[in-house]
Design a protein around this motif. Sequence first.
Motif, PDB file in Angstrom:
ATOM      1  N   ASP A  10      -0.755  -4.013   3.347  1.00  0.00           N
ATOM      2  CA  ASP A  10      -0.011  -3.045   4.170  1.00  0.00           C
ATOM      3  C   ASP A  10       0.740  -3.835   5.236  1.00  0.00           C
ATOM      4  O   ASP A  10       0.134  -4.422   6.133  1.00  0.00           O
ATOM      5  N   THR A  55      -2.257   4.147   4.992  1.00  0.00           N
ATOM      6  CA  THR A  55      -3.677   3.830   5.178  1.00  0.00           C
ATOM      7  C   THR A  55      -4.194   4.550   6.403  1.00  0.00           C
ATOM      8  O   THR A  55      -3.457   5.212   7.119  1.00  0.00           O
ATOM      9  N   ALA A  72       0.839  -1.192   0.000  1.00  0.00           N
ATOM     10  CA  ALA A  72       0.000   0.000   0.000  1.00  0.00           C
ATOM     11  C   ALA A  72       0.875   1.244   0.000  1.00  0.00           C
ATOM     12  O   ALA A  72       1.890   1.308   0.687  1.00  0.00           O
ATOM     13  N   SER A  74      -3.693   3.270  -2.039  1.00  0.00           N
ATOM     14  CA  SER A  74      -3.621   3.621  -0.620  1.00  0.00           C
ATOM     15  C   SER A  74      -4.637   2.824   0.199  1.00  0.00           C
ATOM     16  O   SER A  74      -4.678   2.950   1.417  1.00  0.00           O
ATOM     17  N   LYS A  75      -5.446   2.013  -0.485  1.00  0.00           N
ATOM     18  CA  LYS A  75      -6.453   1.209   0.187  1.00  0.00           C
ATOM     19  C   LYS A  75      -6.097  -0.263   0.029  1.00  0.00           C
ATOM     20  O   LYS A  75      -5.821  -0.741  -1.066  1.00  0.00           O
ATOM     21  N   THR A  76      -6.096  -0.967   1.134  1.00  0.00           N
ATOM     22  CA  THR A  76      -5.836  -2.402   1.059  1.00  0.00           C
ATOM     23  C   THR A  76      -7.059  -3.094   0.479  1.00  0.00           C
ATOM     24  O   THR A  76      -8.199  -2.644   0.631  1.00  0.00           O
ATOM     25  N   ASP A 130      -7.105   2.233  -6.156  1.00  0.00           N
ATOM     26  CA  ASP A 130      -6.502   3.149  -5.190  1.00  0.00           C
ATOM     27  C   ASP A 130      -5.456   2.374  -4.389  1.00  0.00           C
ATOM     28  O   ASP A 130      -5.793   1.537  -3.532  1.00  0.00           O
ATOM     29  N   ASP A 185      -2.907   0.530  11.759  1.00  0.00           N
ATOM     30  CA  ASP A 185      -3.380   0.873  10.419  1.00  0.00           C
ATOM     31  C   ASP A 185      -4.374  -0.159   9.918  1.00  0.00           C
ATOM     32  O   ASP A 185      -4.726  -1.116  10.631  1.00  0.00           O
ATOM     33  N   GLU A 186      -4.827   0.030   8.683  1.00  0.00           N
ATOM     34  CA  GLU A 186      -5.864  -0.849   8.136  1.00  0.00           C
ATOM     35  C   GLU A 186      -5.356  -2.262   7.918  1.00  0.00           C
ATOM     36  O   GLU A 186      -6.144  -3.202   7.808  1.00  0.00           O
TER      37      GLU A 186
END
Length: 436
Positions: free
Chosen positions: A103, A135, A48, A79-81, A77, A161-162
């Motif tokens: 991530d 994230t 990510a 930045s999104k898992t 995207d 984080d996610e």
Amino acid sequence: MDQKQKAKRIRLVILASVLVILVGAVVTGGILMSRFYQNVRPAVTVEAGQKTLPTVVDFEEEPWGYISLNTDLSDVDLSKTGAYPVTLSFGPLTKESTLIVQDTTAPDGTVQDLTRAIGEGLSPEDFITSMSDVTGISVFFSQAVNLSEEGTREVKVALEDEGGNRTVLTANLTLYDPEITPEIKGIQNKSIYVGESIAYRTGVTVEDKMDPDAPLVIDNSKVNLDRPGVYPVVYSATDCYGRTGESTALVTVQERPENYGDMVALQERTEELISELISEDMNDIGKAFAIYVWVRKNIPWNNTRTPRDDVEEALAGMNGESGDCYTHAITCKKLLDAVGIENILMERKPGPGQHYWLMVRINDNWYHMDPSPIYASEHICFLETDYEIQDFAFRVRPGYYNYDTSRYPSTPMVSPAKVVLRRGEFKLELNEVNVR
């Protein structure tokens, strides 16, 4: 060979060639199809936050050059898992793959120490000064925090984080009770004479659990040492948390009495004697014994003293002048006052002759103490009980200790100590059961 046979042979050759070509094409097509399916990776994983999108080459086991990427990855995207489906093709053939955005890097962050009042709102985010991750980040306390007691403690703040990656940061939390103010100790009302000075700070201390260095402020602006009156002195202390404690003492300024010189002399002589008689390791019984013995041994008996006020009489006694029971009692009283032993001057009921002695408070109990030496060989009255003094009076001097019992405290049944005279020396004997 006739024409028919030749034509037939040619057709067979052509057919065989076509068959060979067809078989070759089928075999080649099968090989290409197999290679296509085998060369497409089932999934591609990226971290990510990666800046560049994967290309078709990233989905190939080996670079081939004939495979096309059908999915528009610009919609992904990074930045999104998550897992995103991807389609690749080779001619009319297609195969599905997956783009996995994961991530694996824990968040970065910094925290600050905090000071809060008990009951004031507090969240884990309050400790954060910076944090970063590609994230989203959740912030929480990784351990329970005690928010009800004063003091400083470590606080564990977690950043997660996610992707489930966690960073735990440590900060200090200081809690104070806004209702608890600095305590000012040692304040006393003071009495002085016009023109004398006062040491306002002597013996005064500030106690504050959370701020031991809270400064003491003394407001004596309303005191006029040159004019009689009663004046307030305000003592205050404000600690580093803004809590203020305050207390007021009174200063009484009086005109100097006619016997002021005797009072100063008495104070000086009292301090001189106390320094000789009293040591720091003495308890109250030891102090009372030292004073009692000195008075009995150093003030000669004289039943014809000239009447004087208590200051003059005590000063005369401390200077070794002779005197009667009042001289001995008042001298002993002034010395006991100086060492902080509570005492009462006792007077016999009106009748033939007068007699004075003391009651002293030792270990929260009251006892009789008579420093007069007139009956030295018969009676040594040191920390005696009501029963003991009345027993002496009954046996030796009826009515000698006749006083109004309703005006004075009663004693316990047993004395904590007694004094005996051995070979001209006073000896202290303790009753261990009653000594503390």
